[in-house]
Scaffold this motif. Structure first.
Motif, mmCIF file in Angstrom:
data_model
loop_
_atom_site.group_PDB
_atom_site.id
_atom_site.type_symbol
_atom_site.label_atom_id
_atom_site.label_comp_id
_atom_site.label_asym_id
_atom_site.label_seq_id
_atom_site.Cartn_x
_atom_site.Cartn_y
_atom_site.Cartn_z
ATOM 1 N N TYR A 1 -53.688 64.641 65.532
ATOM 2 C CA TYR A 1 -53.136 63.326 65.851
ATOM 3 C C TYR A 1 -54.235 62.285 66.070
ATOM 4 C CZ TYR A 1 -48.503 65.319 66.159
ATOM 5 O OH TYR A 1 -47.316 65.935 65.840
ATOM 6 N N GLY A 2 -55.462 62.652 65.729
ATOM 7 C CA GLY A 2 -56.566 61.718 65.877
ATOM 8 C C GLY A 2 -57.726 62.347 66.628
ATOM 9 N N THR A 3 -58.773 61.570 66.783
ATOM 10 C CA THR A 3 -60.008 62.067 67.393
ATOM 11 C C THR A 3 -60.335 61.312 68.674
ATOM 12 O OG1 THR A 3 -60.902 62.733 65.240
ATOM 13 C CG2 THR A 3 -62.488 62.400 67.017
ATOM 14 N N MET A 4 -60.756 62.063 69.673
ATOM 15 C CA MET A 4 -61.189 61.496 70.941
ATOM 16 C C MET A 4 -62.661 61.836 71.169
ATOM 17 S SD MET A 4 -57.932 62.653 73.325
ATOM 18 C CE MET A 4 -57.627 64.209 72.482
ATOM 19 N N ASN B 1 -46.470 61.064 80.756
ATOM 20 C CA ASN B 1 -46.832 60.394 82.014
ATOM 21 C C ASN B 1 -47.511 61.334 83.004
ATOM 22 O OD1 ASN B 1 -45.667 57.974 81.118
ATOM 23 N ND2 ASN B 1 -43.669 58.548 81.923
ATOM 24 N N PHE B 2 -47.918 62.521 82.503
ATOM 25 C CA PHE B 2 -48.593 63.483 83.378
ATOM 26 C C PHE B 2 -49.864 63.979 82.686
ATOM 27 C CE2 PHE B 2 -48.557 67.850 85.480
ATOM 28 C CZ PHE B 2 -49.019 67.375 86.693
ATOM 29 N N VAL B 3 -49.802 65.085 81.968
ATOM 30 C CA VAL B 3 -50.999 65.619 81.326
ATOM 31 C C VAL B 3 -50.646 66.267 79.988
ATOM 32 C CG1 VAL B 3 -52.082 66.091 83.560
ATOM 33 C CG2 VAL B 3 -50.893 67.948 82.341
ATOM 34 N N ILE B 4 -51.687 66.447 79.161
ATOM 35 C CA ILE B 4 -51.585 67.303 77.980
ATOM 36 C C ILE B 4 -52.595 68.433 78.199
ATOM 37 C CG2 ILE B 4 -50.793 65.447 76.482
ATOM 38 C CD1 ILE B 4 -53.601 65.288 75.278
ATOM 39 N N GLN B 5 -52.123 69.660 78.143
ATOM 40 C CA GLN B 5 -52.956 70.825 78.466
ATOM 41 C C GLN B 5 -53.091 71.710 77.245
ATOM 42 O OE1 GLN B 5 -51.841 72.877 82.066
ATOM 43 N NE2 GLN B 5 -52.739 74.819 81.408
ATOM 44 N N GLY B 6 -54.302 72.225 77.007
ATOM 45 C CA GLY B 6 -54.514 73.043 75.827
ATOM 46 C C GLY B 6 -55.709 73.954 75.942
ATOM 47 N N ILE C 1 -54.036 60.420 73.133
ATOM 48 C CA ILE C 1 -53.303 61.032 74.249
ATOM 49 C C ILE C 1 -51.864 60.542 74.242
ATOM 50 C CG2 ILE C 1 -53.262 61.395 76.752
ATOM 51 C CD1 ILE C 1 -56.232 60.596 76.779
ATOM 52 N N ASP C 2 -51.685 59.237 74.017
ATOM 53 C CA ASP C 2 -50.330 58.664 73.968
ATOM 54 C C ASP C 2 -49.493 59.322 72.866
ATOM 55 O OD1 ASP C 2 -51.005 56.856 75.981
ATOM 56 O OD2 ASP C 2 -51.662 55.338 74.549
ATOM 57 N N LYS C 3 -50.094 59.530 71.700
ATOM 58 C CA LYS C 3 -49.365 60.126 70.575
ATOM 59 C C LYS C 3 -48.910 61.544 70.906
ATOM 60 C CE LYS C 3 -51.894 57.507 67.033
ATOM 61 N NZ LYS C 3 -52.874 57.613 65.912
ATOM 62 N N ILE C 4 -49.810 62.327 71.483
ATOM 63 C CA ILE C 4 -49.461 63.711 71.806
ATOM 64 C C ILE C 4 -48.445 63.761 72.942
ATOM 65 C CG2 ILE C 4 -50.385 65.906 72.677
ATOM 66 C CD1 ILE C 4 -53.003 65.217 71.202
ATOM 67 N N ALA C 5 -48.628 62.893 73.945
ATOM 68 C CA ALA C 5 -47.704 62.871 75.089
ATOM 69 C C ALA C 5 -46.299 62.469 74.683
ATOM 70 C CB ALA C 5 -48.236 61.928 76.172
ATOM 71 N N ALA C 6 -46.168 61.760 73.574
ATOM 72 C CA ALA C 6 -44.852 61.282 73.118
ATOM 73 C C ALA C 6 -44.088 62.322 72.299
ATOM 74 C CB ALA C 6 -45.032 60.010 72.294
ATOM 75 N N ARG D 1 -43.724 72.912 75.585
ATOM 76 C CA ARG D 1 -44.522 73.070 74.378
ATOM 77 C C ARG D 1 -43.983 72.122 73.311
ATOM 78 N NH1 ARG D 1 -45.412 78.406 70.366
ATOM 79 N NH2 ARG D 1 -46.396 77.176 68.689
ATOM 80 N N PRO D 2 -44.857 71.348 72.660
ATOM 81 C CA PRO D 2 -44.386 70.464 71.586
ATOM 82 C C PRO D 2 -43.697 71.240 70.476
ATOM 83 C CG PRO D 2 -46.600 69.852 72.270
ATOM 84 C CD PRO D 2 -46.286 71.159 72.949
ATOM 85 N N LYS D 3 -42.567 70.692 69.997
ATOM 86 C CA LYS D 3 -41.847 71.338 68.909
ATOM 87 C C LYS D 3 -42.606 71.213 67.586
ATOM 88 C CE LYS D 3 -37.273 70.895 71.009
ATOM 89 N NZ LYS D 3 -35.885 70.368 70.868
ATOM 90 N N THR D 4 -43.467 70.196 67.505
ATOM 91 C CA THR D 4 -44.396 70.066 66.396
ATOM 92 C C THR D 4 -45.796 70.282 66.959
ATOM 93 O OG1 THR D 4 -42.985 68.424 65.316
ATOM 94 C CG2 THR D 4 -45.281 68.550 64.579
ATOM 95 N N ASP D 5 -46.528 71.253 66.426
ATOM 96 C CA ASP D 5 -47.810 71.624 67.015
ATOM 97 C C ASP D 5 -48.770 70.444 67.146
ATOM 98 O OD1 ASP D 5 -47.112 74.233 67.374
ATOM 99 O OD2 ASP D 5 -48.184 74.998 65.605
ATOM 100 N N ALA D 6 -49.363 70.339 68.325
ATOM 101 C CA ALA D 6 -50.460 69.410 68.564
ATOM 102 C C ALA D 6 -51.732 70.260 68.586
ATOM 103 C CB ALA D 6 -50.271 68.671 69.880
ATOM 104 N N LYS D 7 -52.463 70.242 67.505
ATOM 105 C CA LYS D 7 -53.549 71.199 67.291
ATOM 106 C C LYS D 7 -54.916 70.605 67.625
ATOM 107 C CE LYS D 7 -55.168 74.558 63.844
ATOM 108 N NZ LYS D 7 -54.942 75.060 62.471
ATOM 109 N N ILE D 8 -55.707 71.403 68.324
ATOM 110 C CA ILE D 8 -57.123 71.075 68.513
ATOM 111 C C ILE D 8 -57.848 71.662 67.302
ATOM 112 C CG2 ILE D 8 -59.173 71.380 69.935
ATOM 113 C CD1 ILE D 8 -57.285 71.795 72.354
#
Length: 269
Positions: A32-35, A70-75, A243-248, A256-263
């Protein structure tokens, strides 16, 4: 001219941020992009540990398996790599626990990079499960709410000091006021309140927002109640929109996201 000034300001800010750490910039590449993130010098145990994992490619191919808007994304959990849809993932590792490194100025503002842990009942020392990581999404706090947080802690402390040092003199103050002894009344009142104020200034347990923290929570947001409970060892300096994209993302009952948020990979710049 305005664009030149803005560009100069951004360059100065970027230089300032990089000057705050001796560690290399960390790049977090996702689908979903690079940080980009920095690791803090004043949390060396965590920073060194995570830097080693990053250099070893430990997180590459894992998922953000727990996403709470509105909290965290954990991976980063190893059982998330190539995990089929719908199964429960996110197991930690007891061989990668670290003692906490809580710092008053290292808070859970948006973009904070931190270590998860087990709950207090089984982990009273608040040791980090350093086999995973999370990034704060959070939400903005109004300045009024932040002021109220201070008051909730500090008003009872001030009231207790007033009861202890002012109340014993109240009858005398009332008597002086009744008979018109204005000078004596003012002298006693001033001396009493001076004691209360001086003790309040050094009162243990009094809460004051560290410098810059109040501004961060009101401008970019965060999750204040995690402060002092989980170790924050770095922060995202570029790519907060990722972060906003993944949190949404839509999630299942386990977050767990129904569509994988991959590192895809995490590496040093």
């Amino acid at each position: 001219m305005k664009r030149k000034i803005l560009l100069l300001t951004l360059l100065v800010c970027a230089t300032f941020v990089r000057a705050q750490t001796n560690y290399p910039v960390v790049v977090i590449e996702t689908n979903y992009g690079t940080m980009k993130a920095i690791l803090y010098d004043d949390t060396p145990v965590h920073s060194e540990h995570y830097l080693k994992l990053i250099k070893d490619g430990y997180f590459n191919g894992t998922l953000f398996h727990r996403v709470v808007k509105n909290f965290v994304i954990q991976g980063g959990a190893q059982d998330s790599r190539n995990a089929p849809p719908g199964i429960q993932i996110g197991s930690g590792r007891s061989d990668m626990e670290l003692m906490p490194e809580f710092r008053k100025n290292r808070v859970h503002k948006k973009g904070a990079l931190a270590a998860p842990r087990k709950g207090d009942n089984e982990n009273p020392q608040k040791k980090s499960d350093a086999s995973q990581l999370y990034i704060v999404h959070g939400q903005k706090y109004s300045e009024g709410r932040l002021d109220t947080m201070e008051m909730v802690v500090n008003v009872p402390i001030k009231n207790q000091l007033i009861r202890t040092y002012y109340s014993p003199h109240k009858a005398r103050l009332d008597s002086l006021a009744k008979i018109g002894e204005k000078q004596a009344f003012n002298n006693l009142l001033d001396s009493t309140l001076s004691i209360v104020d001086s003790l309040y200034a050094i009162a243990p347990g009094k809460f004051i927002w560290p410098e810059g923290v109040k501004e961060a929570y009101s401008s970019v947001g965060g999750v204040h109640h995690l402060d002092g409970e989980y170790t924050v060892f770095g922060e995202v300096i570029e790519g907060l929109s990722v972060i906003d994209k993944i949190a949404a993302l839509e999630v299942d009952e386990r977050s767990r996201p129904k569509t994988d948020a991959k590192i895809i990979r995490i590496y040093v710049e």
